[in-house]
Design an enzyme around this catalytic site. Sequence first.
Site, PDB file in Angstrom:
ATOM      1  N   ALA A 124       0.857  -1.186   0.000  1.00 40.53           N
ATOM      2  CA  ALA A 124       0.000   0.000   0.000  1.00 40.53           C
ATOM      3  C   ALA A 124       0.887   1.228   0.000  1.00 40.53           C
ATOM      4  O   ALA A 124       1.792   1.353   0.830  1.00 40.53           O
ATOM      5  CB  ALA A 124      -0.917   0.006   1.222  1.00 40.53           C
ATOM      6  N   SER A 125       0.641   2.136  -0.928  1.00 35.56           N
ATOM      7  CA  SER A 125       1.472   3.321  -1.072  1.00 35.56           C
ATOM      8  C   SER A 125       0.652   4.414  -1.741  1.00 35.56           C
ATOM      9  O   SER A 125      -0.432   4.148  -2.282  1.00 35.56           O
ATOM     10  CB  SER A 125       2.713   2.994  -1.918  1.00 35.56           C
ATOM     11  OG  SER A 125       3.564   4.125  -2.053  1.00 35.56           O
ATOM     12  N   LEU A 126       1.158   5.638  -1.703  1.00 31.29           N
ATOM     13  CA  LEU A 126       0.504   6.724  -2.426  1.00 31.29           C
ATOM     14  C   LEU A 126       0.558   6.455  -3.930  1.00 31.29           C
ATOM     15  O   LEU A 126      -0.431   6.598  -4.639  1.00 31.29           O
ATOM     16  CB  LEU A 126       1.182   8.056  -2.094  1.00 31.29           C
ATOM     17  CG  LEU A 126       0.715   9.286  -2.866  1.00 31.29           C
ATOM     18  CD1 LEU A 126      -0.755   9.577  -2.615  1.00 31.29           C
ATOM     19  CD2 LEU A 126       1.572  10.503  -2.512  1.00 31.29           C
ATOM     20  N   TYR A 127       1.737   6.040  -4.408  1.00 30.29           N
ATOM     21  CA  TYR A 127       1.903   5.791  -5.840  1.00 30.29           C
ATOM     22  C   TYR A 127       3.122   4.921  -6.084  1.00 30.29           C
ATOM     23  O   TYR A 127       3.944   4.693  -5.195  1.00 30.29           O
ATOM     24  CB  TYR A 127       2.061   7.113  -6.604  1.00 30.29           C
ATOM     25  CG  TYR A 127       3.360   7.845  -6.332  1.00 30.29           C
ATOM     26  CD1 TYR A 127       4.398   7.829  -7.265  1.00 30.29           C
ATOM     27  CD2 TYR A 127       3.563   8.552  -5.144  1.00 30.29           C
ATOM     28  CE1 TYR A 127       5.595   8.492  -7.016  1.00 30.29           C
ATOM     29  CE2 TYR A 127       4.747   9.219  -4.903  1.00 30.29           C
ATOM     30  CZ  TYR A 127       5.759   9.188  -5.835  1.00 30.29           C
ATOM     31  OH  TYR A 127       6.940   9.836  -5.584  1.00 30.29           O
ATOM     32  N   GLY A 129       6.309   4.853  -8.778  1.00 29.22           N
ATOM     33  CA  GLY A 129       6.982   5.670  -9.782  1.00 29.22           C
ATOM     34  C   GLY A 129       7.169   4.939 -11.097  1.00 29.22           C
ATOM     35  O   GLY A 129       6.785   3.769 -11.258  1.00 29.22           O
ATOM     36  N   THR A 130       7.806   5.615 -12.054  1.00 30.67           N
ATOM     37  CA  THR A 130       7.901   5.070 -13.412  1.00 30.67           C
ATOM     38  C   THR A 130       9.345   4.918 -13.899  1.00 30.67           C
ATOM     39  O   THR A 130       9.561   4.699 -15.091  1.00 30.67           O
ATOM     40  CB  THR A 130       7.147   5.984 -14.396  1.00 30.67           C
ATOM     41  OG1 THR A 130       7.710   7.315 -14.334  1.00 30.67           O
ATOM     42  CG2 THR A 130       5.666   6.057 -14.049  1.00 30.67           C
ATOM     43  N   HIS A 220      -3.044   7.348   1.706  1.00 31.29           N
ATOM     44  CA  HIS A 220      -1.675   7.617   2.155  1.00 31.29           C
ATOM     45  C   HIS A 220      -1.091   6.516   3.026  1.00 31.29           C
ATOM     46  O   HIS A 220      -0.076   6.714   3.693  1.00 31.29           O
ATOM     47  CB  HIS A 220      -1.655   8.939   2.932  1.00 31.29           C
ATOM     48  CG  HIS A 220      -0.409   9.735   2.727  1.00 31.29           C
ATOM     49  ND1 HIS A 220       0.518   9.948   3.730  1.00 31.29           N
ATOM     50  CD2 HIS A 220       0.075  10.361   1.638  1.00 31.29           C
ATOM     51  CE1 HIS A 220       1.509  10.686   3.268  1.00 31.29           C
ATOM     52  NE2 HIS A 220       1.274  10.950   2.000  1.00 31.29           N
ATOM     53  N   LYS A 222       1.161   3.481   3.998  1.00 30.72           N
ATOM     54  CA  LYS A 222       2.437   2.946   3.506  1.00 30.72           C
ATOM     55  C   LYS A 222       2.754   1.681   4.300  1.00 30.72           C
ATOM     56  O   LYS A 222       3.248   1.752   5.433  1.00 30.72           O
ATOM     57  CB  LYS A 222       3.573   3.960   3.692  1.00 30.72           C
ATOM     58  CG  LYS A 222       3.229   5.406   3.356  1.00 30.72           C
ATOM     59  CD  LYS A 222       3.048   5.647   1.887  1.00 30.72           C
ATOM     60  CE  LYS A 222       2.571   7.065   1.640  1.00 30.72           C
ATOM     61  NZ  LYS A 222       3.456   8.110   2.148  1.00 30.72           N
ATOM     62  N   ASP A 227       4.356 -12.431   3.075  1.00 27.84           N
ATOM     63  CA  ASP A 227       3.981 -13.566   3.909  1.00 27.84           C
ATOM     64  C   ASP A 227       3.636 -13.078   5.314  1.00 27.84           C
ATOM     65  O   ASP A 227       2.645 -12.399   5.485  1.00 27.84           O
ATOM     66  CB  ASP A 227       5.075 -14.635   3.904  1.00 27.84           C
ATOM     67  CG  ASP A 227       5.142 -15.377   2.563  1.00 27.84           C
ATOM     68  OD1 ASP A 227       4.150 -15.305   1.800  1.00 27.84           O
ATOM     69  OD2 ASP A 227       6.176 -15.999   2.273  1.00 27.84           O
TER      70      ASP A 227
END
Length: 480
Positions: A124-127, A129-130, A220, A222, A227
Amino acid sequence: MAVAAAAAAGPVFWRRLLGLLPGRPGLAALLGRLSDRLGRNRDRQRRRSPWLLLAPLLSPTVPQVTSPPCCLCPEGVHRFQWIRNLVPEFGVSSSHVRVLSSPAEFFELMKGQIRVAKRRVVMASLYLGTGPLEQELVDCLESTLEKSLQAKFPSNLKVSILLDFTRGSRGRKNSRTMLLPLLQRFPEQVRVSLFHTPHLRGLLRLLIPERFNETIGLQHIKVYLFDNSVILSGANLSDSYFTNRQDRYVFLQDCVEIADFFTELVDAVGDVSLQLQGDDTVQVVDGMVHPYKGDRAEYCKAANKRVMDVINSARTRQQMLHAQTFHSNSLLTQEDAAAAGDRRPAPDTWIYPLIQMKPFEIQIDEIVTETLLTEAERGAKVYLTTGYFNLTQAYMDLVLGTRAEYQILLASPEVNGFFGAKGVAGAIPAAYVHIERQFYSEVCSLGQQERVQLQEYWRRGWTFHAKGQFTGTWRPRLRS
């Protein structure tokens, strides 16, 4: 310094900023609220001091402990056990807790944990990156999923990723396009959920452009889970967070109850989010109200129930476990537990996951934080760290009105992530310096500069994003 001089301009500075924002109502509203708040702070400064001693009395009532402390509970747990009335309480051994110190260590640990995962990967994260490092992470997930299918005894490995819709959809190449190959190749094993705030809807959603629509509300959380091991952090899945952006990272190894809880929590938030499809479209879970097309009150009520069911269910389970561990008439000794096959060391560390989802009327983190600040006594030391210094009025009053010692660590302007940015964003570090100066002037006017100390993180070529607990190396500078 030029940044400090810009911040010192006060109201004129903010009026000029707002004048530069035609057609950008989201950021204009944000800066407008900040400007209004600064004005209110100045108005209050002269008359606030006599009321500071009442600050603890004006804060939320401390939740009552459901049962009195007993001698069977570990020493030291009594002071905080009231928190288990709000969230589940997890007891673990400190030997299972590891604090990471660098972005590189965080990145390498994540890749290593993905490679050996057999049952679940939850992120789980805000986004996402690329860049090439983010692609390396995606490739690592793909390789592990491929191995799970080719194994002699195929595993039931599931990958669940929760991101924010607006941040994850920014630009042509974005978090969604990075993850589409995984969804297309492993549709039965991969889930990508995109949380969309219920406040961004209708005409507002159509008018506010990319980037500025993110000021309305974001996902938001994180947490990175492999496992039965969990990394709790403030870091996003982006290259700077893997290289030169200092954050916090706590690795909880082989903590099954905590891993189960965060899996359920991310699943719950995922269920009230939009689901990314293999053709880059999104859809809601069957039976769920749409976050911005459906009725807002109905959606928020359903989301509150879905998330609170997870919290309350885990809280009940942990209370039963606590009772069995410390209050049972037939307590096992460590030797008996080892003989029975339970080789886990006795808990000496207590973890309380605090949840804040204000659109759903879930404000547990706010309640606990204000209570902890209210309860801080003379002689106690409180350490606060943040990349963006912008305390709420309630928190400011508590810091200035209680008797504990405070050490506050924050980013210097040069290590703020917006430093040197083009356009209006480049002025954001100056705004935080202005707020910091204003707060410190109040500290000095009250003669509390020995009790409340502000320090700035500075490291050449680095930025700073740590919040709450911080472990690392920094060069503190006191700003007067």
